[in-house]
Design a protein around this motif. Structure first.
Motif, PDB file in Angstrom:
ATOM      1  N   ILE A   1      -3.215   9.491   1.382  1.00 47.70           N
ATOM      2  CA  ILE A   1      -3.643   8.257   0.720  1.00 47.70           C
ATOM      3  C   ILE A   1      -3.206   7.054   1.555  1.00 47.70           C
ATOM      4  CG2 ILE A   1      -3.303   6.783  -1.315  1.00 47.70           C
ATOM      5  CD1 ILE A   1      -2.934   9.437  -2.927  1.00 47.70           C
ATOM      6  N   PHE A   2      -1.947   7.039   1.953  1.00 48.24           N
ATOM      7  CA  PHE A   2      -1.402   5.917   2.706  1.00 48.24           C
ATOM      8  C   PHE A   2      -2.087   5.757   4.061  1.00 48.24           C
ATOM      9  CE2 PHE A   2       1.827   4.205   5.690  1.00 48.24           C
ATOM     10  CZ  PHE A   2       1.892   2.927   5.170  1.00 48.24           C
TER      11      PHE A   2
ATOM     12  N   TRP B   1       0.825  -1.205   0.000  1.00 46.68           N
ATOM     13  CA  TRP B   1       0.000   0.000   0.000  1.00 46.68           C
ATOM     14  C   TRP B   1       0.861   1.257   0.000  1.00 46.68           C
ATOM     15  CZ3 TRP B   1      -4.010   1.614  -1.998  1.00 46.68           C
ATOM     16  CH2 TRP B   1      -4.652   2.784  -1.590  1.00 46.68           C
TER      17      TRP B   1
ATOM     18  N   THR C   1       0.396  11.958  -0.762  1.00 48.59           N
ATOM     19  CA  THR C   1       0.802  10.562  -0.588  1.00 48.59           C
ATOM     20  C   THR C   1       0.538  10.110   0.844  1.00 48.59           C
ATOM     21  OG1 THR C   1       2.469  10.713  -2.322  1.00 48.59           O
ATOM     22  CG2 THR C   1       2.774   8.973  -0.685  1.00 48.59           C
TER      23      THR C   1
ATOM     24  N   GLY D   1       0.269   9.250  -5.433  1.00 46.01           N
ATOM     25  CA  GLY D   1       0.490  10.612  -4.953  1.00 46.01           C
ATOM     26  C   GLY D   1       1.070  11.560  -5.975  1.00 46.01           C
TER      27      GLY D   1
ATOM     28  N   SER E   1       0.513   4.018  -2.751  1.00 46.00           N
ATOM     29  CA  SER E   1       0.265   5.400  -2.338  1.00 46.00           C
ATOM     30  C   SER E   1       1.309   6.337  -2.920  1.00 46.00           C
ATOM     31  CB  SER E   1       0.259   5.514  -0.811  1.00 46.00           C
ATOM     32  OG  SER E   1      -0.739   4.699  -0.251  1.00 46.00           O
TER      33      SER E   1
END
Length: 146
Positions: free
Chosen positions: A133-134, A25, A130, A33, A29
């Protein structure tokens, strides 16, 4: 607005305290990103992880710069392939050298979610997008539900 892709869209789930899913992941990400379409980022992730088996920091670091640029290009990630290859190699080298090659290694050194996020932002190429998202999926997997 389009729906953001999730780990399950890539064929896996981020499981609690599960290093392989956390790194997959994180890699996704990182690709999502950048200013590139989700479809290209997802396709590139699939080429990296599923086609070439670069699913750990050590396996990714085994690539030369030229090999990594070629792999990124295979996924359609051409606009930023040189700079992305450089940042991915640095990211993996830092994970290996400073955190035993583990996302959970960052969490163990950091101790808190805030310090974990600060350390992630120190990676070149990991910015607020990023990180968001992560952490959307990884935050609960690393630190438990909010």
């Amino acid at each position: 607005m389009r729906r953001q892709l999730l780990p399950r869209d890539l064929g896996f789930d981020v499981l609690p305290r599960d290093e392989p899913s956390l790194f997959k992941w994180f890699l996704a990400s990182f690709l999502f990103g950048n200013r590139i379409s989700q479809e290209i980022a997802a396709g590139t992730w699939r080429v990296l992880v599923e086609v070439h088996g670069r699913d750990t920091p050590a396996r990714l670091c085994e690539c030369t710069h030229a090999q990594l640029v070629r792999i990124l290009g295979e996924g359609g990630y051409r606009r930023y392939d040189e700079s992305t290859a450089t940042r991915l190699q640095r990211l993996c080298r830092t994970l290996l050298d400073d955190y035993e090659g583990r996302i959970l290694g960052i969490a163990e050194v950091a101790g808190t979610r805030e310090e974990f996020e600060r350390r992630l932002l120190e990676f070149r190429g990991v910015g607020p997008v990023t990180l968001a998202i992560f952490m959307r999926e990884a935050g609960p997997a690393v630190f438990g539900p909010a």
